[in-house]
Design an enzyme around this catalytic site. Structure first.
Site, PDB file in Angstrom:
ATOM      1  N   GLU A 183       3.227  -5.788 -29.811  1.00 25.76           N
ATOM      2  CA  GLU A 183       4.454  -5.792 -30.203  1.00 25.76           C
ATOM      3  C   GLU A 183       4.891  -7.681 -30.551  1.00 25.76           C
ATOM      4  O   GLU A 183       4.051  -7.943 -29.681  1.00 25.76           O
ATOM      5  CB  GLU A 183       6.180  -4.818 -30.200  1.00 25.76           C
ATOM      6  N   PHE A 184       4.502  -7.676 -31.825  1.00 25.30           N
ATOM      7  CA  PHE A 184       5.278  -9.130 -32.217  1.00 25.30           C
ATOM      8  C   PHE A 184       5.845  -9.613 -33.229  1.00 25.30           C
ATOM      9  O   PHE A 184       6.426  -8.490 -33.811  1.00 25.30           O
ATOM     10  CB  PHE A 184       3.680  -9.394 -32.842  1.00 25.30           C
ATOM     11  N   PRO A 198       6.597 -14.929 -37.211  1.00 23.34           N
ATOM     12  CA  PRO A 198       7.613 -16.258 -37.369  1.00 23.34           C
ATOM     13  C   PRO A 198       7.561 -16.751 -38.241  1.00 23.34           C
ATOM     14  O   PRO A 198       7.993 -16.261 -39.613  1.00 23.34           O
ATOM     15  CB  PRO A 198       5.528 -17.357 -36.942  1.00 23.34           C
ATOM     16  N   ARG A 199       8.542 -17.852 -37.892  1.00 18.47           N
ATOM     17  CA  ARG A 199       9.652 -18.832 -39.754  1.00 18.47           C
ATOM     18  C   ARG A 199       8.478 -19.520 -40.838  1.00 18.47           C
ATOM     19  O   ARG A 199       8.562 -20.028 -41.531  1.00 18.47           O
ATOM     20  CB  ARG A 199      10.559 -18.955 -38.771  1.00 18.47           C
ATOM     21  N   TYR A 250      23.617   3.940 -38.479  1.00 16.21           N
ATOM     22  CA  TYR A 250      23.113   4.241 -36.898  1.00 16.21           C
ATOM     23  C   TYR A 250      21.597   3.855 -37.461  1.00 16.21           C
ATOM     24  O   TYR A 250      21.401   4.858 -38.345  1.00 16.21           O
ATOM     25  CB  TYR A 250      23.704   5.300 -36.707  1.00 16.21           C
ATOM     26  N   LYS A 257      18.681  10.887 -32.632  1.00 15.01           N
ATOM     27  CA  LYS A 257      17.981  10.337 -33.351  1.00 15.01           C
ATOM     28  C   LYS A 257      16.347  11.350 -33.889  1.00 15.01           C
ATOM     29  O   LYS A 257      15.633  11.355 -34.705  1.00 15.01           O
ATOM     30  CB  LYS A 257      17.425   8.830 -33.062  1.00 15.01           C
ATOM     31  N   GLN A 265      13.109   0.229 -24.268  1.00 12.10           N
ATOM     32  CA  GLN A 265      13.139  -1.269 -23.970  1.00 12.10           C
ATOM     33  C   GLN A 265      13.006  -1.701 -22.612  1.00 12.10           C
ATOM     34  O   GLN A 265      12.240  -0.480 -22.159  1.00 12.10           O
ATOM     35  CB  GLN A 265      14.860  -1.102 -24.434  1.00 12.10           C
ATOM     36  N   THR A 283     -27.443 -14.250 -34.109  1.00 10.61           N
ATOM     37  CA  THR A 283     -28.122 -15.563 -34.734  1.00 10.61           C
ATOM     38  C   THR A 283     -28.924 -15.955 -33.757  1.00 10.61           C
ATOM     39  O   THR A 283     -29.942 -17.312 -33.407  1.00 10.61           O
ATOM     40  CB  THR A 283     -26.941 -15.990 -34.852  1.00 10.61           C
TER      41      THR A 283
END
Length: 598
Positions: free
Chosen positions: A21-22, A25-26, A130, A173, A184, A412
């Protein structure tokens, strides 16, 4: 492909797996660097990647950019988070439409965290209160198209009335249409194993993947310790406290602890684990390596297949020019309706479009002027100075050139000495491959396509040459009838070539049991016209920009851009040919002196 199908296949085969998981970035630079990191970490062999939506949904657009990049360019099945926070039913529908357009088929449906500035979570739309509401909406709008994951809380959600009530929420769910659960974080394997068993007893009969956060710093552990829903064993806090001033020691402890916990999970019947990487690379990579989970994707073709985009699944041929800039090629052809199958036939497509560095902001690592100037010269003033940069790359002393973002390919090394000699003489090579005649497809350097086959390839060189060198080369070409070439300069489409009838020429092919001959890499003159504009532009957009306007260095690079030719040469004799022979003769003083003026 839906991730649940991949998970079931692993479990049926009794194979271990992991996912990563990532978070988005802002900044544009952060996005570019993250995608470069995803490229590297994809070689570990994760089952899927997972991109978060961001607290309060404020990074939603970047989530979509990163998820699309991972799916379309990194080529790993990607799951995109989607939350109810600050969302209306219509905005969710639009996000799902964009995800589907990008080929993303997996969603992690979450209620989400409170919006910025709010202490309590409130629904922006009464129909999305929910996570179960979000799951139902996805199923109502798209049926079975999306694979849907939801979150589970091994110690109970902090806002739930009780642990038992939270299990009921999770079952709701799943009943709404979720395919699997990702939990989590936790720091005690026994907590997860009890949670899993409690879920099964509650009738939750979908895969439950444990989420793990490797301990990587003292500060982050202290932050986590304040979260009442994530109890941390005293022995862990005491061990980290003892080495809190040594970041390396903290990380090493975190790696060791994660390895031990995963082994306990395996012993408890768990097949897969999900890593919360915090966008970091080292700790997770070390854990995966220690557990011997590294499983690099096989080379189905000489270039990386993007089977995660349905319409590219049938793509089996590309022009060789983009070997070192595959993301650029993928962007150019992203709007194609069809992909070549067996031969190159679509280079004249109106969708073979223009490209600019602007479009690559989320694909290429951030351009660091000081770092690149250190690699490519503080103040080059002569052609010999530029040649020294190309030589340094061929010798492995620098890691990139404007046309090549990765180090030299393993194959190479077979021709490295010849390439070094060419570059020292001012023939600036940017792409090449040695001849291969019937090597096993299992060969660790040249092999591709699976076991039981044989692979072949013609020697190939692509380089920038001066007008004098090109003229000398053309004068010598009649002595080398197995060689064919095409050359263009930046200012004109006047093609120099010794090929009378133009068409695609296979330069790589393979023969496999019960298959037609596969020809995945070609030289095609129409594609070469497209590539030459990009190749010349990189002199200016990636190299000249390092130096002040009007400086001798900027003037030197501009002169090369304006006057040199881009040339590709193929030796059709892949059995006994020597593509470098013409250069050895070409680069003698007598040959250059005898070359026609141009």
């Amino acid at each position: 492909m839906k991730i649940i199908e991949k998970i079931r296949a692993k479990e049926e085969a009794n194979e271990k797996y992991f996912s990563l998981e990532f978070f988005p970035p802002r900044t544009d630079a952060g996005c570019a660097n993250l995608l470069a990191r995803l490229q590297r970490m994809s070689q570990l062999g994760p089952l899927f990647l997972d991109i978060t939506w961001g607290a309060g949904g404020k990074t939603a657009q970047r989530t979509q950019v990163i998820a699309q990049g991972a799916q379309s360019y990194v080529g790993v099945e990607t799951m995109m988070h989607l939350t109810c926070t600050n969302q209306s039913v219509e905005s969710v529908k639009e996000a799902l439409k964009e995800a589907r357009k990008a080929g993303i088929q997996n969603i992690l449906a979450l209620r989400g965290d409170p919006a910025d500035g709010s202490e309590e979570w409130t629904a922006a739309d009464t129909q999305l209160r929910y996570a179960a509401d979000l799951v139902r909406l996805i199923r109502e709008e798209h049926g079975d198209y999306f694979g849907i994951a939801v979150a589970g809380y091994p110690s109970g959600h902090p806002e739930a009335e009780s642990y038992e009530a939270d299990l009921d929420n999770l079952k709701a769910k799943v009943d709404a249409g979720a395919d699997f659960v990702v939990t989590q974080l936790f720091f005690d394997a026994a907590i997860f194993l009890k949670f899993r068993d409690d879920c099964v007893a509650r009738g939750i009969n979908v895969p439950i993947v444990p989420g793990l956060l490797p301990i990587q710093s003292y500060a982050s552990l202290r932050h986590l310790s304040k979260m009442a829903s994530t109890p941390i064993p005293v022995e862990i806090t005491e061990a980290v406290e003892a080495v809190k001033n040594d970041d390396r020691a903290v990380r090493d402890f975190g790696v060791t602890k994660a390895v031990e916990m995963i082994q306990e999970l395996w012993a408890g019947g768990v097949s897969g684990v999900h890593f919360y990487t915090l966008n970091r690379e080292v700790a997770t990579s070390q854990i995966v390596e220690a557990l011997e989970l590294v499983c690099p994707p096989p080379r189905e073709l000489p270039w990386k297949c993007i089977n995660t985009v349905p319409k590219r699944a049938v793509e089996d041929v590309r022009p060789i020019f983009w070997s070192n800039r595959p993301e650029s090629y993928l962007l150019r052809t992203s709007e194609w309706d069809d992909f070549p199958n067996g031969r190159w036939g679509d280079s004249s497509s109106p969708a073979f479009g223009e490209i600019s560095d602007y479009h690559l902001f989320h694909l290429e690592p951030a351009f660091k002027v000081d770092e690149h100037r250190a690699m490519w010269g503080e103040a080059p003033k002569t052609i010999a100075d530029l040649a020294a940069v190309f030589v340094a790359f061929c010798e492995g002393r620098i890691r990139a050139l404007p046309w090549i973002s990765d180090a030299l390919a393993d194959e190479t090394t077979v021709i490295a000495d010849d390439l070094i000699a060419l570059n020292r003489a001012g023939v600036f090579t940017i792409n090449s491959q040695p001849a291969v005649n019937g090597l096993s497809s299992d060969d660790p350097v040249h092999g591709w396509g699976g076991s039981g086959g044989y692979v072949y390839q013609k020697a190939y060189i692509e380089a920038f040459v001066s007008p004098t060198v090109l003229a000398a080369l053309e004068a010598l070409m009649p002595k080398y009838p197995t060689l064919q070439y095409h050359a263009l300069n930046a200012a004109s489409d006047d093609l120099h070539t010794n090929v009378k009838t133009q068409g695609a020429v296979a330069v790589t092919w393979g023969v496999f049991p019960a298959k037609e001959i596969i020809q995945p890499t070609v030289v095609d003159v129409d594609a070469f016209y497209q590539w030459k504009d990009e190749a010349f532009k990189l002199w200016l957009s990636r190299w000249k920009r390092l130096y002040a306007d009007g400086s001798p260095s900027a003037a030197l690079i501009q002169s090369v851009h304006d006057n040199y030719y881009l040339i590709n040469i193929v030796d059709n004799d892949y059995v006994n040919g020597d593509i470098f022979a013409v250069f050895r003769e070409l680069l003698t003083p007598d040959a250059l002196a005898a070359a026609p003026s141009s």
